[in-house]
Enzyme design. Structure first.
Site, PDB file in Angstrom:
ATOM      1  N   SER A  23      -8.901  -6.083   1.654  1.00 36.94           N
ATOM      2  CA  SER A  23      -7.590  -6.719   1.478  1.00 36.94           C
ATOM      3  C   SER A  23      -7.647  -7.657   0.273  1.00 36.94           C
ATOM      4  O   SER A  23      -8.723  -8.086  -0.145  1.00 36.94           O
ATOM      5  CB  SER A  23      -7.243  -7.560   2.710  1.00 36.94           C
ATOM      6  OG  SER A  23      -7.272  -6.783   3.866  1.00 36.94           O
ATOM      7  N   THR A  24      -6.468  -7.984  -0.263  1.00 31.49           N
ATOM      8  CA  THR A  24      -6.381  -8.969  -1.339  1.00 31.49           C
ATOM      9  C   THR A  24      -6.280 -10.353  -0.707  1.00 31.49           C
ATOM     10  O   THR A  24      -5.423 -10.587   0.142  1.00 31.49           O
ATOM     11  CB  THR A  24      -5.137  -8.687  -2.204  1.00 31.49           C
ATOM     12  OG1 THR A  24      -5.225  -7.340  -2.670  1.00 31.49           O
ATOM     13  CG2 THR A  24      -5.052  -9.641  -3.376  1.00 31.49           C
ATOM     14  N   GLU A  75      -9.217  -3.636  -4.050  1.00 29.97           N
ATOM     15  CA  GLU A  75      -8.795  -2.280  -4.408  1.00 29.97           C
ATOM     16  C   GLU A  75      -7.732  -2.343  -5.509  1.00 29.97           C
ATOM     17  O   GLU A  75      -6.791  -3.109  -5.418  1.00 29.97           O
ATOM     18  CB  GLU A  75      -8.236  -1.587  -3.155  1.00 29.97           C
ATOM     19  CG  GLU A  75      -7.812  -0.158  -3.376  1.00 29.97           C
ATOM     20  CD  GLU A  75      -8.886   0.662  -4.084  1.00 29.97           C
ATOM     21  OE1 GLU A  75     -10.004   0.769  -3.571  1.00 29.97           O
ATOM     22  OE2 GLU A  75      -8.593   1.186  -5.183  1.00 29.97           O
ATOM     23  N   CYS A  89       2.546  -5.769  -3.546  1.00 33.90           N
ATOM     24  CA  CYS A  89       1.460  -6.585  -4.102  1.00 33.90           C
ATOM     25  C   CYS A  89       1.882  -7.642  -5.120  1.00 33.90           C
ATOM     26  O   CYS A  89       1.469  -8.799  -5.013  1.00 33.90           O
ATOM     27  CB  CYS A  89       0.412  -5.678  -4.726  1.00 33.90           C
ATOM     28  SG  CYS A  89      -0.444  -4.699  -3.486  1.00 33.90           S
ATOM     29  N   ARG A 110      16.227   2.761 -15.231  1.00 24.87           N
ATOM     30  CA  ARG A 110      14.848   3.149 -15.589  1.00 24.87           C
ATOM     31  C   ARG A 110      14.784   3.839 -16.943  1.00 24.87           C
ATOM     32  O   ARG A 110      13.712   4.298 -17.351  1.00 24.87           O
ATOM     33  CB  ARG A 110      14.275   4.083 -14.523  1.00 24.87           C
ATOM     34  CG  ARG A 110      14.171   3.484 -13.138  1.00 24.87           C
ATOM     35  CD  ARG A 110      12.954   2.585 -13.020  1.00 24.87           C
ATOM     36  NE  ARG A 110      12.781   2.111 -11.662  1.00 24.87           N
ATOM     37  CZ  ARG A 110      11.701   1.485 -11.223  1.00 24.87           C
ATOM     38  NH1 ARG A 110      10.694   1.269 -12.039  1.00 24.87           N
ATOM     39  NH2 ARG A 110      11.627   1.060  -9.988  1.00 24.87           N
TER      40      ARG A 110
HETATM   41  P1  NAD Z   1      -0.382  -2.163   5.568  1.00 26.85           P
HETATM   42  O1  NAD Z   1       0.531  -3.117   6.251  1.00 26.85           O
HETATM   43  O2  NAD Z   1       0.133  -0.815   5.158  1.00 26.85           O
HETATM   44  O3  NAD Z   1      -1.667  -1.890   6.520  1.00 26.85           O
HETATM   45  C1  NAD Z   1      -2.369  -2.880   7.180  1.00 26.85           C
HETATM   46  C2  NAD Z   1      -2.741  -2.374   8.584  1.00 26.85           C
HETATM   47  O4  NAD Z   1      -3.593  -3.322   9.224  1.00 26.85           O
HETATM   48  C3  NAD Z   1      -1.535  -2.195   9.515  1.00 26.85           C
HETATM   49  O5  NAD Z   1      -1.443  -0.843   9.932  1.00 26.85           O
HETATM   50  C4  NAD Z   1      -1.828  -3.155  10.689  1.00 26.85           C
HETATM   51  O6  NAD Z   1      -1.420  -2.652  11.945  1.00 26.85           O
HETATM   52  C5  NAD Z   1      -3.345  -3.270  10.622  1.00 26.85           C
HETATM   53  N1  NAD Z   1      -3.864  -4.464  11.313  1.00 26.85           N
HETATM   54  C6  NAD Z   1      -3.424  -5.751  11.245  1.00 26.85           C
HETATM   55  N2  NAD Z   1      -4.163  -6.547  12.029  1.00 26.85           N
HETATM   56  C7  NAD Z   1      -5.122  -5.762  12.624  1.00 26.85           C
HETATM   57  C8  NAD Z   1      -6.189  -6.012  13.528  1.00 26.85           C
HETATM   58  N3  NAD Z   1      -6.441  -7.251  13.988  1.00 26.85           N
HETATM   59  N4  NAD Z   1      -6.957  -4.971  13.916  1.00 26.85           N
HETATM   60  C9  NAD Z   1      -6.716  -3.719  13.471  1.00 26.85           C
HETATM   61  N5  NAD Z   1      -5.716  -3.418  12.589  1.00 26.85           N
HETATM   62  C10 NAD Z   1      -4.924  -4.428  12.166  1.00 26.85           C
HETATM   63  O7  NAD Z   1      -0.971  -2.939   4.311  1.00 26.85           O
HETATM   64  P2  NAD Z   1      -1.594  -2.304   2.959  1.00 26.85           P
HETATM   65  O8  NAD Z   1      -0.531  -2.030   1.967  1.00 26.85           O
HETATM   66  O9  NAD Z   1      -2.562  -1.231   3.325  1.00 26.85           O
HETATM   67  O10 NAD Z   1      -2.388  -3.578   2.404  1.00 26.85           O
HETATM   68  C11 NAD Z   1      -3.566  -4.040   3.044  1.00 26.85           C
HETATM   69  C12 NAD Z   1      -4.275  -5.011   2.121  1.00 26.85           C
HETATM   70  O11 NAD Z   1      -4.660  -4.333   0.921  1.00 26.85           O
HETATM   71  C13 NAD Z   1      -3.420  -6.199   1.673  1.00 26.85           C
HETATM   72  O12 NAD Z   1      -4.233  -7.335   1.560  1.00 26.85           O
HETATM   73  C14 NAD Z   1      -2.946  -5.784   0.294  1.00 26.85           C
HETATM   74  O13 NAD Z   1      -2.678  -6.881  -0.543  1.00 26.85           O
HETATM   75  C15 NAD Z   1      -4.141  -5.007  -0.221  1.00 26.85           C
HETATM   76  N6  NAD Z   1      -3.788  -4.030  -1.258  1.00 26.85           N
HETATM   77  C16 NAD Z   1      -2.748  -3.168  -1.093  1.00 26.85           C
HETATM   78  C17 NAD Z   1      -2.425  -2.241  -2.093  1.00 26.85           C
HETATM   79  C18 NAD Z   1      -1.287  -1.269  -1.942  1.00 26.85           C
HETATM   80  O14 NAD Z   1      -1.040  -0.519  -2.871  1.00 26.85           O
HETATM   81  N7  NAD Z   1      -0.583  -1.231  -0.830  1.00 26.85           N
HETATM   82  C19 NAD Z   1      -3.198  -2.205  -3.268  1.00 26.85           C
HETATM   83  C20 NAD Z   1      -4.280  -3.082  -3.388  1.00 26.85           C
HETATM   84  C21 NAD Z   1      -4.568  -3.988  -2.380  1.00 26.85           C
HETATM   85  C1  UDX Z   2       0.016  -2.553  -8.243  1.00 25.45           C
HETATM   86  C2  UDX Z   2      -1.166  -2.510  -9.225  1.00 25.45           C
HETATM   87  O1  UDX Z   2      -0.834  -1.659 -10.338  1.00 25.45           O
HETATM   88  C3  UDX Z   2      -2.423  -1.995  -8.541  1.00 25.45           C
HETATM   89  O2  UDX Z   2      -3.525  -2.067  -9.437  1.00 25.45           O
HETATM   90  C4  UDX Z   2      -2.695  -2.868  -7.316  1.00 25.45           C
HETATM   91  O3  UDX Z   2      -3.834  -2.370  -6.627  1.00 25.45           O
HETATM   92  C5  UDX Z   2      -1.496  -2.901  -6.386  1.00 25.45           C
HETATM   93  O4  UDX Z   2      -0.335  -3.350  -7.111  1.00 25.45           O
HETATM   94  P1  UDX Z   2       1.705  -0.762  -7.239  1.00 25.45           P
HETATM   95  O5  UDX Z   2       2.509  -1.961  -6.870  1.00 25.45           O
HETATM   96  O6  UDX Z   2       1.415   0.258  -6.207  1.00 25.45           O
HETATM   97  O7  UDX Z   2       0.286  -1.221  -7.845  1.00 25.45           O
HETATM   98  O8  UDX Z   2       2.452   0.017  -8.440  1.00 25.45           O
HETATM   99  P2  UDX Z   2       2.588  -0.260 -10.023  1.00 25.45           P
HETATM  100  O9  UDX Z   2       2.493   1.039 -10.706  1.00 25.45           O
HETATM  101  O10 UDX Z   2       1.719  -1.332 -10.499  1.00 25.45           O
HETATM  102  O11 UDX Z   2       4.108  -0.744 -10.149  1.00 25.45           O
HETATM  103  C6  UDX Z   2       4.552  -1.983  -9.637  1.00 25.45           C
HETATM  104  C7  UDX Z   2       6.012  -2.195  -9.994  1.00 25.45           C
HETATM  105  O12 UDX Z   2       6.171  -2.464 -11.386  1.00 25.45           O
HETATM  106  C8  UDX Z   2       6.905  -1.003  -9.678  1.00 25.45           C
HETATM  107  O13 UDX Z   2       8.123  -1.464  -9.130  1.00 25.45           O
HETATM  108  C9  UDX Z   2       7.121  -0.362 -11.030  1.00 25.45           C
HETATM  109  O14 UDX Z   2       8.304   0.378 -11.110  1.00 25.45           O
HETATM  110  C10 UDX Z   2       7.149  -1.592 -11.927  1.00 25.45           C
HETATM  111  N1  UDX Z   2       6.791  -1.301 -13.327  1.00 25.45           N
HETATM  112  C11 UDX Z   2       5.533  -0.880 -13.634  1.00 25.45           C
HETATM  113  C12 UDX Z   2       7.733  -1.491 -14.333  1.00 25.45           C
HETATM  114  O15 UDX Z   2       8.886  -1.875 -14.070  1.00 25.45           O
HETATM  115  N2  UDX Z   2       7.370  -1.246 -15.631  1.00 25.45           N
HETATM  116  C13 UDX Z   2       6.128  -0.827 -15.976  1.00 25.45           C
HETATM  117  O16 UDX Z   2       5.874  -0.619 -17.179  1.00 25.45           O
HETATM  118  C14 UDX Z   2       5.180  -0.621 -14.944  1.00 25.45           C
END
Ligand code: NAD
Ligand code: UDX
Length: 454
Positions: A130-131, A159, A278, A434
């Site tokens: 997680s972040t 990640e 994020c 866009r």
């Molecule tokens: P998400 O909400 O899709 O998934 C998180 C999951 O954790 C949920 O399904 C929830 O039920 C589960 N959970 C919560 N508490 C729990 C517990 N005590 N035991 C077991 N399961 C539990 O969130 P996500 O988008 O996967 O993000 C997760 C983390 O990764 C965040 O910190 C986010 O900032 C980071 N992150 C997300 C992205 C992305 O693209 N979504 C990218 C980079 C980092």
């Molecule tokens: C972002 C980061 O890119 C990734 O590295 C991190 O792990 C999670 O957060 P994500 O939010 O999934 O990823 O998508 P991303 O492609 O970064 O786009 C984020 C937002 O910015 C979107 O709404 C996208 O449409 C917008 N965007 C992106 C713009 O408006 N202009 C751009 O040039 C690029």
């Protein structure tokens, strides 16, 4: 130590990341666990109706599920059996008490740490996926390391995948970041995690792309990387407003700025502002951290990135208002796209949601279409009246006064726009936020066309 892996949290991060780890490590058993029974059932569904849409994900899951990738709600059992535990639970913005609206809500994170401490029967490597705010690993370690007999190593492994390209980003990452302690046990834990990313027989991430740092640098890098990316989007959007006022073209400006190798061409696309789970959350978290350490000017600096983003969405509605004779009441607007970007069904913090709410305040009859995000969108806007959801874009646009394109789905560029024009009220407007449609062709058809930054 056994080679098996468990990941707590089966969301957008846990699911795809573990599927690829399993595919690249066929000799390891990977178990993804979650307290959300519905989510786990969807990951296990016979027809692969997975809980998230991500291009290429189904193919990877089909290859490994039931072989060395398993989804389960039995968190306790999975934690006991594995020696490497990834934690990928959600860390949303805190909405109450101290730091409300900025700080990370760490309650799910802490609950997970306490469960691991309670259930573990031996020391383990715990990997922050997680972040998290900087120095969270210290809290994790304090909660975990209360046993006399064994110790936990806490590593930070943020990640960087982006939604819509998650599988590609995981298969060929620019870099993998591992932060760990520099004592002997810490270094051994880092080596064990490097081994996971190297893949079986070195089939996955080349060693030079696996970067190691101390734990605090790794935690902060993730927030900093997202803040830099978000700042680029806000910077180009700030220029877009000036382009509209002066006759400059933001796509031309971006092309030339990006040709400078010091700047580079990516992430310079003006649009409706950034969305997704994020950017806003992580920039707010950075702001909170800066404030906590008395760095108020730095906090203000990063706050502007969010303010600029909110302003961009308000500007879209203002322009629409002005172009539609200063009244939107009872006009039909077809919103094309609700996901925060193309190739995902995710609608968290989507600009479309904010714009939809502003339009409904003006009593617009809103008809929203999206190839993958209707279910999530319907849930997001359940509290407001006046929104119709249409799978078919042609049905959404019928009798509309304007089409407002919010998400750059490739299929929108190849629609039969003459057919759409014929079915709309005149004058018919397209606002392409866009800049992904052929504006000249649309004008030839008869549309009035608006773009961002032109
Ligand atoms: P998400 O909400 O899709 O998934 C998180 C999951 O954790 C949920 O399904 C929830 O039920 C589960 N959970 C919560 N508490 C729990 C517990 N005590 N035991 C077991 N399961 C539990 O969130 P996500 O988008 O996967 O993000 C997760 C983390 O990764 C965040 O910190 C986010 O900032 C980071 N992150 C997300 C992205 C992305 O693209 N979504 C990218 C980079 C980092
Ligand atoms: C972002 C980061 O890119 C990734 O590295 C991190 O792990 C999670 O957060 P994500 O939010 O999934 O990823 O998508 P991303 O492609 O970064 O786009 C984020 C937002 O910015 C979107 O709404 C996208 O449409 C917008 N965007 C992106 C713009 O408006 N202009 C751009 O040039 C690029």
């Amino acid at each position: 130590m056994n080679r098996d892996i468990v990941c707590i949290g089966a969301g957008y991060i846990g699911g795809p990341t573990m599927a690829v780890i399993a595919a690249k490590n066929p000799d390891r058993r990977v178990v993804v666990v979650d307290i959300d029974k519905k989510r786990i059932a969807a990951w296990n569904s016979k027809n692969y109706a997975l809980p998230i849409y991500e291009p290429g994900l189904v193919d990877v899951v089909k290859k490994v599920r039931g072989k060395n990738l398993f989804f389960s709600t039995d968190v306790r059992k999975a934690v006991r059996e594995c020696d490497i535990v990834f934690v990928g639970v959600n860390t949303p913005t805190k909405m109450f008490g101290r730091g409300a609206g900025r700080a990370s809500d760490l309650q799910y994170w802490e609950a997970t740490a306490r469960n691991i401490a309670k259930w573990a029967n031996r020391g383990k490597i715990v990997v922050e996926k997680s972040t998290l705010p900087v120095r969270t690993a210290a809290a994790m370690s304090a909660i975990l390391n209360t046993h006399d007999k064994f110790r936990f190593q806490v590593l930070s492994n943020p990640e960087f995948l982006a939604e819509g390209t998650a599988i590609r980003d995981l298969l060929e990452p620019d870099r993998v970041l591992i932060g760990g302690p520099s004592d002997e046990a810490g270094e051994e834990a880092v080596r064990a995690l490097i081994d996971v990313y190297a893949g079986k027989d070195g089939c996955w991430v080349p060693r030079e792309r696996i970067l190691t740092t101390n734990v605090w640098s790794a935690e902060l890098t993730k927030l900093a990387a997202n803040a830099f990316l978000a700042q680029r989007v806000s910077s180009i959007n700030a220029i877009a407003g000036l382009c509209e006022a002066t006759g400059a073209d933001v796509d031309e400006v971006a092309r030339v700025i990006g040709a400078d190798r010091r700047i580079g061409p990516r992430f310079l696309k003006a649009g409706p502002g950034f969305g997704g789970s994020c950017f806003k959350k992580d920039v707010l978290n950075l702001v909170y951290l800066c404030e906590s350490f008395g760095l108020h000017t730095a906090a203000e600096y990063w706050t502007q990135v969010i303010k600029m983003n909110d302003h961009q969405q308000e500007r879209i509605v203002s322009r629409l208002f002005k172009e539609m004779f200063n009244t939107l009441a009872n006009k039909k607007i077809a919103m094309f796209g609700f996901a925060f970007k193309a190739d995902t069904g995710d609608t968290r913090e989507t600009p479309a949601g904010y714009v939809a709410r502003l339009l409904c305040e003006e009593h617009v009859k809103l008809s929203v279409t999206d190839p993958k995000a209707i279910e999530n969108g319907r849930r997001d806007l359940a509290d407001i009246d006046g929104v119709a959801w249409e799978r078919d874009p042609y049905a959404a646009a019928k009798d509309a006064d304007a089409v407002l394109l919010m998400t750059d789905w490739a299929e929108y560029a190849t629609l039969d726009w003459e057919r759409i024009y014929r079915s709309m009220r005149k004058p018919a407007l397209v606002f392409d936020t866009r800049n992904c449609l052929d504006a000249a062709a649309l004008r030839k058809t008869g549309f009035k066309v608006l773009n961002v930054g032109k």
